[in-house]
Design an enzyme around this catalytic site. Structure first.
Site, PDB file in Angstrom:
ATOM      1  N   HIS A 170       0.814  -1.238   0.000  1.00 58.07           N
ATOM      2  CA  HIS A 170       0.000   0.000   0.000  1.00 58.07           C
ATOM      3  C   HIS A 170       0.840   1.278   0.000  1.00 58.07           C
ATOM      4  CE1 HIS A 170      -3.774  -2.035   0.239  1.00 58.07           C
ATOM      5  NE2 HIS A 170      -3.494  -2.625   1.385  1.00 58.07           N
ATOM      6  N   ASP A 206      -2.976 -10.325  -2.803  1.00 55.26           N
ATOM      7  CA  ASP A 206      -3.582  -9.870  -1.540  1.00 55.26           C
ATOM      8  C   ASP A 206      -5.039  -9.480  -1.817  1.00 55.26           C
ATOM      9  OD1 ASP A 206      -2.563  -8.609   1.314  1.00 55.26           O
ATOM     10  OD2 ASP A 206      -4.195  -7.427   0.456  1.00 55.26           O
ATOM     11  N   HIS A 208      -6.467  -6.870  -1.021  1.00 52.20           N
ATOM     12  CA  HIS A 208      -6.586  -5.441  -1.312  1.00 52.20           C
ATOM     13  C   HIS A 208      -5.701  -5.039  -2.487  1.00 52.20           C
ATOM     14  CE1 HIS A 208      -7.472  -6.014   3.015  1.00 52.20           C
ATOM     15  NE2 HIS A 208      -8.508  -5.252   2.696  1.00 52.20           N
ATOM     16  N   ASP A 295      -5.312 -12.636   2.929  1.00 50.75           N
ATOM     17  CA  ASP A 295      -6.566 -12.075   3.447  1.00 50.75           C
ATOM     18  C   ASP A 295      -7.727 -12.208   2.466  1.00 50.75           C
ATOM     19  OD1 ASP A 295      -5.215 -10.286   1.849  1.00 50.75           O
ATOM     20  OD2 ASP A 295      -5.375  -8.582   3.227  1.00 50.75           O
ATOM     21  N   TYR A 334      -5.080 -11.948   8.027  1.00 53.15           N
ATOM     22  CA  TYR A 334      -5.379 -11.530   9.400  1.00 53.15           C
ATOM     23  C   TYR A 334      -6.196 -12.557  10.180  1.00 53.15           C
ATOM     24  CZ  TYR A 334      -3.602  -7.470   7.109  1.00 53.15           C
ATOM     25  OH  TYR A 334      -2.778  -6.647   6.379  1.00 53.15           O
TER      26      TYR A 334
END
Ligand SMILES: [Zn+2]
Length: 357
Positions: A170, A206, A208, A295, A334
């Protein structure tokens, strides 16, 4: 398969984040990397090695040196500010104001401010990535983990895995955020480009969108960024990750976003993965960097997909079938009870212990 791990990550222990209008404990905790370590350490298919120090130069090849300087001194200047102002209630460094582009629209660019509260809002873009006492050391170590994995592949390993924590994808060139401080995958990809003279592909799985990695290479034709992620129309990071974002200038066509629908199943995922795999296969170079976030898993607190553990081994196998050497780097994930096993399944699927080491 060689696994690069350092316990320096244990010093990065942010207390809380601000999300959904409330302060709450962060899910980006030391136990994440420890779960991954525990799942691999007793398995004869994996050999642990420590990272080697690579210095700041590879980081500053993709990040603003001002960001590196800021993070290096952020905790001590935050402590100094607390003492000077006699602030007894403040915890980790989290901004109350960030430099939204509309604040200075049509004006000159903002020079780096001097006040600690201004500086944290200048260098981050959100309220979920606190700087705590050991953050800088952990972030530097995560980069060294990634670069050591890259070195192993450069020296002939078929694949290597870096247990990077904090994660990285990110962070754009000039900011931190999204639990990320330095962009481990981007630093590694640039390092590989410079050491091989070849183009390098990055596959980001991922949950995201890796907004930072996309931003860093958006105008580069020698680094492919291909990502599958929760549709930013409903998921963090909200402002990047749309299918229309295909790169710009010399990078036009070297950026592929595959947004995933809510409730996406293993079969849906594998079907969509084919598009990213085809883009990687059509791109040059012999090394693939994988941003391995776990995740996507259906039980992950951040996921809204219907993905099961069966996906990960299959996904690793599909990636291995691209026949590139693999630098695999941990990003998110997570759900602590599944994180280690899902990571191991992915790596075994990708060939750990089966001659791709
Ligand atoms: Zn994620």
């Amino acid at each position: 398969m060689k696994v690069v791990y350092s316990e320096t990550h244990l010093g990065h222990r942010p207390e809380l984040e601000v999300q959904f209008g409330v302060p709450k404990p962060t899910p980006e905790v030391p136990a994440r990397a420890e779960e991954v370590r525990r799942a691999l350490v007793g398995d004869p298919r994996f050999t642990f090695v420590p990272p080697t120090e690579h210095g700041r130069d590879p980081i500053e090849a993709v990040h603003d040196p001002g960001l590196v300087r800021y993070l290096e001194g952020a905790w001590s200047e935050w402590q100094d500010w607390r003492r000077a102002e006699n602030v007894t209630t403040a915890g980790d460094a989290i901004p109350d104001t960030v430099l939204h582009p509309a604040l200075r629209e049509g004006m000159e660019p903002m020079a780096e401010p001097t006040a600690p509260l201004a500086r944290v809002g200048y260098w981050t873009f959100e309220t979920m990535s606190p700087v705590s006492a050991g953050t800088y050391e952990a972030a530097r170590s995560a980069v060294d983990v990634a670069l050591t994995a890259a070195d192993l592949v450069l020296s002939g390993e078929g694949a290597a895995f870096g247990v990077c924590r904090p994660p990285g994808h990110h962070s754009p060139r000039s900011a931190f955020g999204g639990y990320c401080y330095f962009n481990n995958a981007a630093v590694a990809a640039e390092y590989l480009v410079r050491h091989t003279g070849e183009p390098v592909a990055i596959l980001d799985v991922d949950f995201h969108h890796g907004n930072g990695t996309q931003q860093i290479f958006y105008r580069r034709g020698d680094v492919l960024y291909a990502s599958l992620h929760g549709d930013p129309a409903r998921e963090y990071p909200y402002f990047t990750g749309f299918a229309e974002e295909v790169g710009a200038g010399p990078g036009w066509g070297a950026n592929l976003n595959v947004p995933l629908p809510r409730g996406c199943t293993d079969q849906d995922y594998l079907r969509l993965l084919t598009r990213a795999a085809e883009a990687v296969a059509a791109f040059g170079g012999s090394i693939l960097v994988v941003s391995l976030g776990l995740d996507t898993f259906g039980l992950d607190p951040l996921s809204d997909l219907a993905v099961t553990s069966a996906l990960y081994g299959e996904m690793g196998g599909r990636v291995a079938s691209l026949r590139r050497r693999l630098v695999v780097l941990l990003e998110g994930g997570y759900h602590l009870p599944s994180l280690g096993a899902n990571t191991r399944s992915w790596l075994v699927g990708a060939g750990a212990g089966a001659g791709r080491d």
